[in-house]
Design a protein around this motif. Structure first.
Motif, PDB file in Angstrom:
ATOM      1  N   ASP A  52     -71.197  93.377 -69.374  1.00 18.36           N
ATOM      2  CA  ASP A  52     -70.255  92.900 -68.322  1.00 18.36           C
ATOM      3  C   ASP A  52     -70.345  91.470 -68.332  1.00 18.36           C
ATOM      4  OD1 ASP A  52     -68.569  92.624 -66.311  1.00 18.36           O
ATOM      5  OD2 ASP A  52     -70.198  93.035 -64.798  1.00 18.36           O
ATOM      6  N   ASP A  53     -69.237  90.686 -68.158  1.00 14.62           N
ATOM      7  CA  ASP A  53     -69.356  89.296 -68.200  1.00 14.62           C
ATOM      8  C   ASP A  53     -69.132  88.967 -66.923  1.00 14.62           C
ATOM      9  OD1 ASP A  53     -69.330  86.772 -68.494  1.00 14.62           O
ATOM     10  OD2 ASP A  53     -67.649  86.381 -69.797  1.00 14.62           O
ATOM     11  N   ASP A  54     -70.260  88.997 -66.056  1.00 18.58           N
ATOM     12  CA  ASP A  54     -70.058  88.528 -64.612  1.00 18.58           C
ATOM     13  C   ASP A  54     -70.297  87.165 -64.280  1.00 18.58           C
ATOM     14  OD1 ASP A  54     -72.822  88.471 -65.557  1.00 18.58           O
ATOM     15  OD2 ASP A  54     -73.787  88.484 -63.653  1.00 18.58           O
ATOM     16  N   THR A  55     -70.344  86.396 -65.378  1.00 17.82           N
ATOM     17  CA  THR A  55     -70.122  84.941 -65.323  1.00 17.82           C
ATOM     18  C   THR A  55     -68.669  84.518 -64.949  1.00 17.82           C
ATOM     19  OG1 THR A  55     -69.757  84.312 -67.570  1.00 17.82           O
ATOM     20  CG2 THR A  55     -72.299  84.257 -66.498  1.00 17.82           C
ATOM     21  N   SER A  56     -67.865  85.067 -65.422  1.00 21.76           N
ATOM     22  CA  SER A  56     -66.209  85.035 -65.109  1.00 21.76           C
ATOM     23  C   SER A  56     -66.208  85.170 -63.736  1.00 21.76           C
ATOM     24  CB  SER A  56     -65.326  85.722 -66.060  1.00 21.76           C
ATOM     25  OG  SER A  56     -65.768  87.011 -65.922  1.00 21.76           O
ATOM     26  N   TYR A  57     -66.768  86.233 -62.928  1.00 20.02           N
ATOM     27  CA  TYR A  57     -66.467  86.486 -61.593  1.00 20.02           C
ATOM     28  C   TYR A  57     -67.208  85.156 -60.965  1.00 20.02           C
ATOM     29  CZ  TYR A  57     -66.058  91.163 -63.303  1.00 20.02           C
ATOM     30  OH  TYR A  57     -65.489  92.053 -64.154  1.00 20.02           O
ATOM     31  N   ARG A  58     -68.255  84.854 -61.202  1.00 17.09           N
ATOM     32  CA  ARG A  58     -68.751  83.700 -60.737  1.00 17.09           C
ATOM     33  C   ARG A  58     -67.838  82.573 -60.739  1.00 17.09           C
ATOM     34  NH1 ARG A  58     -74.289  82.827 -63.385  1.00 17.09           N
ATOM     35  NH2 ARG A  58     -72.987  81.634 -64.948  1.00 17.09           N
ATOM     36  N   ALA A  59     -67.470  82.215 -61.809  1.00 19.75           N
ATOM     37  CA  ALA A  59     -66.560  81.049 -61.834  1.00 19.75           C
ATOM     38  C   ALA A  59     -65.327  81.281 -61.181  1.00 19.75           C
ATOM     39  CB  ALA A  59     -66.143  80.934 -63.244  1.00 19.75           C
ATOM     40  N   LEU A  60     -64.950  82.371 -60.871  1.00 15.32           N
ATOM     41  CA  LEU A  60     -63.667  82.697 -59.957  1.00 15.32           C
ATOM     42  C   LEU A  60     -64.028  82.634 -58.338  1.00 15.32           C
ATOM     43  CD1 LEU A  60     -60.738  83.629 -59.594  1.00 15.32           C
ATOM     44  CD2 LEU A  60     -61.726  86.000 -59.597  1.00 15.32           C
ATOM     45  N   ARG A  61     -65.254  83.048 -58.094  1.00 14.80           N
ATOM     46  CA  ARG A  61     -65.709  82.758 -56.718  1.00 14.80           C
ATOM     47  C   ARG A  61     -66.052  81.531 -56.582  1.00 14.80           C
ATOM     48  NH1 ARG A  61     -69.261  87.099 -58.004  1.00 14.80           N
ATOM     49  NH2 ARG A  61     -70.955  85.556 -58.284  1.00 14.80           N
ATOM     50  N   GLU A  62     -66.551  80.588 -57.153  1.00 12.46           N
ATOM     51  CA  GLU A  62     -66.586  79.188 -57.157  1.00 12.46           C
ATOM     52  C   GLU A  62     -65.314  78.572 -56.923  1.00 12.46           C
ATOM     53  OE1 GLU A  62     -68.699  77.751 -60.445  1.00 12.46           O
ATOM     54  OE2 GLU A  62     -70.576  78.487 -59.908  1.00 12.46           O
ATOM     55  N   GLN A  63     -64.390  78.861 -57.771  1.00  8.99           N
ATOM     56  CA  GLN A  63     -62.840  78.172 -57.500  1.00  8.99           C
ATOM     57  C   GLN A  63     -62.357  78.708 -56.218  1.00  8.99           C
ATOM     58  OE1 GLN A  63     -60.385  79.546 -60.658  1.00  8.99           O
ATOM     59  NE2 GLN A  63     -61.699  78.483 -62.348  1.00  8.99           N
ATOM     60  N   VAL A  64     -62.373  79.786 -55.589  1.00  9.79           N
ATOM     61  CA  VAL A  64     -62.034  80.326 -54.211  1.00  9.79           C
ATOM     62  C   VAL A  64     -62.750  79.596 -53.150  1.00  9.79           C
ATOM     63  CG1 VAL A  64     -61.682  82.157 -52.849  1.00  9.79           C
ATOM     64  CG2 VAL A  64     -61.322  82.734 -55.235  1.00  9.79           C
ATOM     65  N   SER A  65     -64.031  79.227 -53.475  1.00  3.72           N
ATOM     66  CA  SER A  65     -64.819  78.757 -52.537  1.00  3.72           C
ATOM     67  C   SER A  65     -64.521  76.965 -52.383  1.00  3.72           C
ATOM     68  CB  SER A  65     -66.259  78.912 -52.771  1.00  3.72           C
ATOM     69  OG  SER A  65     -66.758  80.131 -52.939  1.00  3.72           O
ATOM     70  N   TYR A  66     -64.262  76.781 -53.571  1.00  5.47           N
ATOM     71  CA  TYR A  66     -64.076  75.158 -53.665  1.00  5.47           C
ATOM     72  C   TYR A  66     -62.753  74.907 -54.417  1.00  5.47           C
ATOM     73  CZ  TYR A  66     -69.159  75.378 -52.550  1.00  5.47           C
ATOM     74  OH  TYR A  66     -70.452  75.367 -51.832  1.00  5.47           O
ATOM     75  N   PRO A  67     -61.672  74.959 -53.894  1.00 10.75           N
ATOM     76  CA  PRO A  67     -60.256  74.967 -54.560  1.00 10.75           C
ATOM     77  C   PRO A  67     -60.134  73.478 -54.857  1.00 10.75           C
ATOM     78  CG  PRO A  67     -60.035  75.396 -51.917  1.00 10.75           C
ATOM     79  CD  PRO A  67     -61.492  75.527 -52.121  1.00 10.75           C
ATOM     80  N   SER A  68     -59.567  73.294 -55.926  1.00 13.83           N
ATOM     81  CA  SER A  68     -59.179  72.099 -56.131  1.00 13.83           C
ATOM     82  C   SER A  68     -57.749  71.623 -55.850  1.00 13.83           C
ATOM     83  CB  SER A  68     -59.168  71.857 -57.849  1.00 13.83           C
ATOM     84  OG  SER A  68     -58.529  72.632 -58.462  1.00 13.83           O
ATOM     85  N   GLY A  69     -57.477  70.248 -55.808  1.00 18.73           N
ATOM     86  CA  GLY A  69     -56.031  69.787 -55.635  1.00 18.73           C
ATOM     87  C   GLY A  69     -55.983  69.476 -54.192  1.00 18.73           C
ATOM     88  N   PRO A  70     -54.893  69.195 -53.599  1.00 20.71           N
ATOM     89  CA  PRO A  70     -54.590  68.333 -52.248  1.00 20.71           C
ATOM     90  C   PRO A  70     -54.513  69.557 -51.359  1.00 20.71           C
ATOM     91  CG  PRO A  70     -52.466  68.492 -53.543  1.00 20.71           C
ATOM     92  CD  PRO A  70     -53.538  69.020 -54.536  1.00 20.71           C
ATOM     93  N   PHE A  71     -55.079  69.070 -50.306  1.00 26.49           N
ATOM     94  CA  PHE A  71     -55.183  70.070 -48.911  1.00 26.49           C
ATOM     95  C   PHE A  71     -54.011  70.003 -48.386  1.00 26.49           C
ATOM     96  CE2 PHE A  71     -59.667  69.051 -49.582  1.00 26.49           C
ATOM     97  CZ  PHE A  71     -60.279  70.363 -49.667  1.00 26.49           C
ATOM     98  N   LEU A  72     -53.361  71.230 -47.894  1.00 30.56           N
ATOM     99  CA  LEU A  72     -52.174  71.262 -47.097  1.00 30.56           C
ATOM    100  C   LEU A  72     -52.346  71.276 -45.664  1.00 30.56           C
ATOM    101  CD1 LEU A  72     -50.341  74.202 -48.996  1.00 30.56           C
ATOM    102  CD2 LEU A  72     -50.059  71.664 -49.602  1.00 30.56           C
TER     103      LEU A  72
END
Length: 233
Positions: free
Chosen positions: A213-233
């Protein structure tokens, strides 16, 4: 898991001199013991410096120099002052560069490299001498047998870190560790490789491990959700 400490590799029988030891006796001690330097202790047995063959050589280097054209470089003035010294306190390099017995061998190696010294007096928290660790003591970590390294990989990495996975193996040749088999998660593979690298005597780790199981992909996804990139609305 941690590297071996200085107290695991240091020499505890150390030839020393005191600050008031005459030059002739220092030379005799170095020659008799076949060593190149000794810690210098004060009257309270605290380490205050290190005296070496190099320090003694200044007496030969400058013995015939009249210095009619004095050089102003600080190094020259220091070396010349040592050449005129009569006892250890005049010759020694001070303050002594020391290390704690509980420091890791990695810390010792870094300090030797940073300060360009070949040995470190080992002291306790009050400055009392416990031993000495040299570059040779650290180099000897790399002459551990392949069997010793393999046993430690199996005990520490497979046993303590990964809790005895059934389908893994370690082969060691000339200090190069090859990890093979299958682990449940990719993060387990990363852990195995990282901790194997930390074992003293390991030259390189070859990662031949597979994962289910590649759980590192889940980890990367969680980090993206926790720290979204781009401008804040």
């Amino acid at each position: 898991m941690s590297h071996r400490t200085v107290k695991d590799v240091m020499t505890t029988t150390v030839r020393i001199v005191y600050a008031g030891t005459p030059v002739k006796l220092i030379a005799e001690q170095l020659d008799f013991a076949g060593i190149s330097a000794m810690p210098v202790l004060d009257d309270e047995a605290d380490v205050v410096g290190v005296v070496s063959e190099t320090d003694l050589l200044h007496k030969i280097t400058y013995q015939d120099e009249r210095d009619e054209w004095p050089r102003l470089l600080r190094r020259h003035r220091t070396d010349r002052a040592k050449a005129e010294g009569l006892v250890a306190r005049d010759l020694m390099t001070a303050p002594a560069i020391t290390i704690d017995a509980d420091a890791s061998v990695v810390d010792a190696a870094r300090l030797m490299e940073k300060r360009d010294v070949k040995r470190l007096p080992v002291v306790n928290d009050t400055g009392k001498l416990l031993g000495i660790v040299s570059r040779g003591d650290l180099v000897r970590l790399f002459v551990r047998s392949d069997a010793q390294i393999r046993d430690e990989v199996e005990a520490e990495v497979f046993g303590r870190v990964l809790l005895h996975p059934p389908d893994v193996a370690a082969e060691v040749t000339d200090g190069v560790v090859t990890l093979s088999g299958t682990l449940p998660r990719r993060s387990d593979v990363e852990l195995a490789v990282e901790f194997a690298r930390r074992i003293d005597g390991v030259v390189r780790v070859v990662d031949a491990l597979a994962h289910v199981d590649d759980d590192t992909s889940y980890r990367a996804l969680r980090e993206q959700v926790s720290y979204p990139s781009g401008p804040f609305l």
